[in-house]
Scaffold this motif. Sequence first.
Motif, PDB file in Angstrom:
ATOM      1  N   SER A   1       0.822  -1.214   0.000  1.00 64.70           N
ATOM      2  CA  SER A   1       0.000   0.000   0.000  1.00 64.70           C
ATOM      3  C   SER A   1       0.855   1.263   0.000  1.00 64.70           C
ATOM      4  CB  SER A   1      -0.935   0.001   1.226  1.00 64.70           C
ATOM      5  OG  SER A   1      -1.799  -1.094   1.176  1.00 64.70           O
ATOM      6  N   GLU A   2       1.822   1.286  -0.885  1.00 60.30           N
ATOM      7  CA  GLU A   2       2.657   2.478  -1.000  1.00 60.30           C
ATOM      8  C   GLU A   2       1.935   3.534  -1.823  1.00 60.30           C
ATOM      9  OE1 GLU A   2       6.144   0.970  -2.842  1.00 60.30           O
ATOM     10  OE2 GLU A   2       7.134   0.481  -0.949  1.00 60.30           O
ATOM     11  N   GLY A   3       2.326   4.777  -1.596  1.00 63.96           N
ATOM     12  CA  GLY A   3       1.771   5.853  -2.386  1.00 63.96           C
ATOM     13  C   GLY A   3       2.623   6.096  -3.616  1.00 63.96           C
ATOM     14  N   GLN A   4       2.002   6.541  -4.671  1.00 67.27           N
ATOM     15  CA  GLN A   4       2.709   6.896  -5.900  1.00 67.27           C
ATOM     16  C   GLN A   4       2.345   8.331  -6.256  1.00 67.27           C
ATOM     17  OE1 GLN A   4       1.288   5.099  -9.509  1.00 67.27           O
ATOM     18  NE2 GLN A   4       3.174   5.512 -10.641  1.00 67.27           N
ATOM     19  N   ILE A   5       3.347   9.180  -6.354  1.00 64.88           N
ATOM     20  CA  ILE A   5       3.085  10.567  -6.706  1.00 64.88           C
ATOM     21  C   ILE A   5       3.049  10.705  -8.224  1.00 64.88           C
ATOM     22  CG2 ILE A   5       5.557  11.164  -6.490  1.00 64.88           C
ATOM     23  CD1 ILE A   5       4.501  13.970  -5.551  1.00 64.88           C
ATOM     24  N   LEU A   6       1.979  11.316  -8.715  1.00 66.67           N
ATOM     25  CA  LEU A   6       1.767  11.429 -10.160  1.00 66.67           C
ATOM     26  C   LEU A   6       2.151  12.790 -10.702  1.00 66.67           C
ATOM     27  CD1 LEU A   6      -1.709   9.669 -10.522  1.00 66.67           C
ATOM     28  CD2 LEU A   6       0.563   8.677 -10.820  1.00 66.67           C
ATOM     29  N   ALA A   7       1.986  13.834  -9.902  1.00 66.35           N
ATOM     30  CA  ALA A   7       2.297  15.188 -10.365  1.00 66.35           C
ATOM     31  C   ALA A   7       2.437  16.097  -9.158  1.00 66.35           C
ATOM     32  CB  ALA A   7       1.212  15.711 -11.297  1.00 66.35           C
ATOM     33  N   ALA A   8       3.260  17.136  -9.310  1.00 63.52           N
ATOM     34  CA  ALA A   8       3.511  18.052  -8.200  1.00 63.52           C
ATOM     35  C   ALA A   8       3.218  19.489  -8.602  1.00 63.52           C
ATOM     36  CB  ALA A   8       4.963  17.927  -7.737  1.00 63.52           C
ATOM     37  N   ASN A   9       2.894  20.292  -7.590  1.00 64.67           N
ATOM     38  CA  ASN A   9       2.673  21.733  -7.769  1.00 64.67           C
ATOM     39  C   ASN A   9       1.581  22.015  -8.801  1.00 64.67           C
ATOM     40  OD1 ASN A   9       4.837  22.340  -5.931  1.00 64.67           O
ATOM     41  ND2 ASN A   9       6.257  21.790  -7.568  1.00 64.67           N
ATOM     42  N   VAL A  10       0.449  21.374  -8.579  1.00 68.74           N
ATOM     43  CA  VAL A  10      -0.686  21.464  -9.502  1.00 68.74           C
ATOM     44  C   VAL A  10      -1.770  22.344  -8.889  1.00 68.74           C
ATOM     45  CG1 VAL A  10      -2.547  20.133 -10.555  1.00 68.74           C
ATOM     46  CG2 VAL A  10      -0.225  19.230 -10.564  1.00 68.74           C
ATOM     47  N   ASP A  11      -2.356  23.206  -9.710  1.00 74.63           N
ATOM     48  CA  ASP A  11      -3.444  24.082  -9.265  1.00 74.63           C
ATOM     49  C   ASP A  11      -4.816  23.501  -9.594  1.00 74.63           C
ATOM     50  OD1 ASP A  11      -1.771  26.448  -8.405  1.00 74.63           O
ATOM     51  OD2 ASP A  11      -1.168  26.316 -10.501  1.00 74.63           O
ATOM     52  N   HIS A  12      -4.909  22.810 -10.742  1.00 78.63           N
ATOM     53  CA  HIS A  12      -6.177  22.225 -11.175  1.00 78.63           C
ATOM     54  C   HIS A  12      -5.974  20.743 -11.510  1.00 78.63           C
ATOM     55  CE1 HIS A  12      -6.419  26.543 -12.524  1.00 78.63           C
ATOM     56  NE2 HIS A  12      -7.496  26.463 -11.763  1.00 78.63           N
ATOM     57  N   ALA A  13      -6.902  19.922 -11.057  1.00 73.29           N
ATOM     58  CA  ALA A  13      -6.915  18.509 -11.438  1.00 73.29           C
ATOM     59  C   ALA A  13      -8.071  18.306 -12.404  1.00 73.29           C
ATOM     60  CB  ALA A  13      -7.080  17.616 -10.204  1.00 73.29           C
ATOM     61  N   VAL A  14      -7.755  18.200 -13.703  1.00 69.63           N
ATOM     62  CA  VAL A  14      -8.782  18.035 -14.733  1.00 69.63           C
ATOM     63  C   VAL A  14      -9.050  16.549 -14.924  1.00 69.63           C
ATOM     64  CG1 VAL A  14      -9.437  18.524 -17.111  1.00 69.63           C
ATOM     65  CG2 VAL A  14      -7.988  20.141 -15.863  1.00 69.63           C
ATOM     66  N   ILE A  15     -10.232  16.120 -14.547  1.00 75.45           N
ATOM     67  CA  ILE A  15     -10.599  14.703 -14.622  1.00 75.45           C
ATOM     68  C   ILE A  15     -11.392  14.485 -15.908  1.00 75.45           C
ATOM     69  CG2 ILE A  15     -11.852  12.839 -13.476  1.00 75.45           C
ATOM     70  CD1 ILE A  15     -11.471  14.565 -10.857  1.00 75.45           C
ATOM     71  N   ALA A  16     -10.788  13.737 -16.828  1.00 85.14           N
ATOM     72  CA  ALA A  16     -11.426  13.471 -18.119  1.00 85.14           C
ATOM     73  C   ALA A  16     -12.334  12.258 -18.003  1.00 85.14           C
ATOM     74  CB  ALA A  16     -10.367  13.246 -19.195  1.00 85.14           C
ATOM     75  N   VAL A  17     -13.597  12.441 -18.338  1.00 83.08           N
ATOM     76  CA  VAL A  17     -14.599  11.363 -18.266  1.00 83.08           C
ATOM     77  C   VAL A  17     -15.257  11.273 -19.633  1.00 83.08           C
ATOM     78  CG1 VAL A  17     -16.694  10.536 -17.154  1.00 83.08           C
ATOM     79  CG2 VAL A  17     -14.996  11.811 -15.819  1.00 83.08           C
ATOM     80  N   SER A  18     -15.135  10.121 -20.271  1.00 84.70           N
ATOM     81  CA  SER A  18     -15.662   9.958 -21.620  1.00 84.70           C
ATOM     82  C   SER A  18     -17.178   9.768 -21.621  1.00 84.70           C
ATOM     83  CB  SER A  18     -15.002   8.749 -22.298  1.00 84.70           C
ATOM     84  OG  SER A  18     -15.616   8.487 -23.544  1.00 84.70           O
ATOM     85  N   LEU A  19     -17.839  10.436 -22.570  1.00 88.04           N
ATOM     86  CA  LEU A  19     -19.278  10.251 -22.758  1.00 88.04           C
ATOM     87  C   LEU A  19     -19.569   9.185 -23.808  1.00 88.04           C
ATOM     88  CD1 LEU A  19     -20.551  13.958 -22.664  1.00 88.04           C
ATOM     89  CD2 LEU A  19     -20.713  12.218 -20.872  1.00 88.04           C
ATOM     90  N   ALA A  20     -18.510   8.470 -24.228  1.00 85.84           N
ATOM     91  CA  ALA A  20     -18.705   7.405 -25.221  1.00 85.84           C
ATOM     92  C   ALA A  20     -19.372   6.185 -24.607  1.00 85.84           C
ATOM     93  CB  ALA A  20     -17.364   7.008 -25.830  1.00 85.84           C
ATOM     94  N   GLY A  21     -19.326   6.059 -23.299  1.00 88.74           N
ATOM     95  CA  GLY A  21     -19.939   4.924 -22.606  1.00 88.74           C
ATOM     96  C   GLY A  21     -20.786   5.412 -21.449  1.00 88.74           C
ATOM     97  N   GLU A  22     -21.288   4.477 -20.665  1.00 88.28           N
ATOM     98  CA  GLU A  22     -22.124   4.821 -19.513  1.00 88.28           C
ATOM     99  C   GLU A  22     -21.276   5.467 -18.425  1.00 88.28           C
ATOM    100  OE1 GLU A  22     -25.250   2.622 -16.425  1.00 88.28           O
ATOM    101  OE2 GLU A  22     -24.394   1.530 -18.136  1.00 88.28           O
ATOM    102  N   LEU A  23     -21.804   6.489 -17.798  1.00 89.00           N
ATOM    103  CA  LEU A  23     -21.080   7.181 -16.743  1.00 89.00           C
ATOM    104  C   LEU A  23     -20.909   6.278 -15.526  1.00 89.00           C
ATOM    105  CD1 LEU A  23     -22.692  10.756 -16.744  1.00 89.00           C
ATOM    106  CD2 LEU A  23     -20.388  10.142 -17.480  1.00 89.00           C
ATOM    107  N   ASP A  24     -19.697   6.229 -15.000  1.00 90.87           N
ATOM    108  CA  ASP A  24     -19.410   5.504 -13.774  1.00 90.87           C
ATOM    109  C   ASP A  24     -19.235   6.544 -12.668  1.00 90.87           C
ATOM    110  OD1 ASP A  24     -18.406   4.039 -11.661  1.00 90.87           O
ATOM    111  OD2 ASP A  24     -17.074   2.801 -12.899  1.00 90.87           O
ATOM    112  N   LEU A  25     -20.332   6.859 -11.974  1.00 90.43           N
ATOM    113  CA  LEU A  25     -20.301   7.923 -10.973  1.00 90.43           C
ATOM    114  C   LEU A  25     -19.393   7.569  -9.802  1.00 90.43           C
ATOM    115  CD1 LEU A  25     -24.080   8.948 -10.930  1.00 90.43           C
ATOM    116  CD2 LEU A  25     -22.198   9.977 -12.211  1.00 90.43           C
ATOM    117  N   GLY A  26     -19.327   6.283  -9.465  1.00 91.23           N
ATOM    118  CA  GLY A  26     -18.453   5.864  -8.376  1.00 91.23           C
ATOM    119  C   GLY A  26     -16.991   6.138  -8.692  1.00 91.23           C
ATOM    120  N   ARG A  27     -16.584   5.892  -9.927  1.00 91.84           N
ATOM    121  CA  ARG A  27     -15.195   6.155 -10.315  1.00 91.84           C
ATOM    122  C   ARG A  27     -14.916   7.664 -10.326  1.00 91.84           C
ATOM    123  NH1 ARG A  27     -10.877   3.584 -12.623  1.00 91.84           N
ATOM    124  NH2 ARG A  27     -12.009   1.626 -12.521  1.00 91.84           N
ATOM    125  N   ILE A  28     -15.902   8.433 -10.745  1.00 87.85           N
ATOM    126  CA  ILE A  28     -15.731   9.885 -10.719  1.00 87.85           C
ATOM    127  C   ILE A  28     -15.509  10.352  -9.286  1.00 87.85           C
ATOM    128  CG2 ILE A  28     -16.918  12.088 -11.094  1.00 87.85           C
ATOM    129  CD1 ILE A  28     -18.298  10.810 -13.505  1.00 87.85           C
TER     130      ILE A  28
END
Length: 370
Positions: A112-139
């Motif tokens: 259960s280690e942490g993995q850092i993906l990006a640093a010094n970020v102001d906005h986290a833009v979460i891309a969610v495709s409308l090509a399939g059914e929305l997975d609200l839990g994943r959002i």
Amino acid sequence: MSSSLFSSGAASHPLAPYGWDEEWAAAFAPYAERGLLPGRVVRVDRGSCDLVVTEEGVVRADTTFVTPHDPLRVICTGDWAAVDAPGGDPRYVRDYLPRRTSFVRSTSSKRSEGQILAANVDHAVIAVSLAGELDLGRIERFLALGWESGAQPIIALTKADLVPDATALSYLVEDVETTAPGVQVLPVSAANGEGVDVLAAVVSGGTSVLLGQSGAGKSTLANALAGAEIMDVQAIRDVDGKGRHTTTTRNLLVLPGGGVLIDTPGLRGVGLYDAGTGVGQVFAEIEELAEGCRFQDCAHVAEPGCAVLAALEDGILPERRLDSYRKLIRENQRIVAKTDARVRADLRREWKRRGAEGKAAMEAKRGRVR
């Protein structure tokens, strides 16, 4: 080298388009006195990284000194680094400045280690495709990590051109807005340009990280925001509708309209990592309801005087929403417990207490209590 070069005129500094400002200049002053140069990490490979360093442009440097055993302290895309002046071979990154924000997820390892993906970020833009059914839990899961990072989440509903009916699109946006209180939800289409200008304006004031599953259209969206075919794009697999890993590293791009964008590989697993605050912000309405519970440590399962369960019964709170809240809370507690002995002990006591209460309730129901 005089620190005045880095402590004044930050707006006109060659690194200003990458996010350099007076605060970074002040933090870097001690390194400048040692003759080191500032640079922003635009890409990290094994044992080395690419940085933008003043007038030199992109340079490659060795990361030996900034690769500790702690995976959360390794240098990553978005970091501001102190790098050797030209002339050395190899050229080393000696240190990096304290991070303002960091986007961290749990790895799939049993440790259960942490993995850092990006640093010094102001906005986290979460891309969610409308090509399939929305997975609200994943959002909700992405949002928890986004809030926990210290950045402001934004949801980009990509491939909006695949939902030509305006009414249907508005319903999808409304569903996501209900799932994401306090978060801007923008339908966008890189194919026809819909909403891209709006998103570009939102992210123009800082550093943004682009997150989402493979096939969500992140690389296509990154190209649309950059105004050029910078990132490779591959088609969705016809077999299962899933995307291929087009982006394999985290890359930092300067946007023509202002701001910086970090594109990331598609994330199949989105594990929480000590994200209790983020979960609370995602489910702000449940946290607010919980303030009205009779017991301060109410688990919102079967306790008397539970305001959350009352809202569920009255139809104010959707059952799916509460189930998702419980799931993420449990998951986050397990992750924290693996690294914190005190939390483990508290959880064991809580499980025993609930087990005893459940057993007593069953016996009472069967008429065994005298």
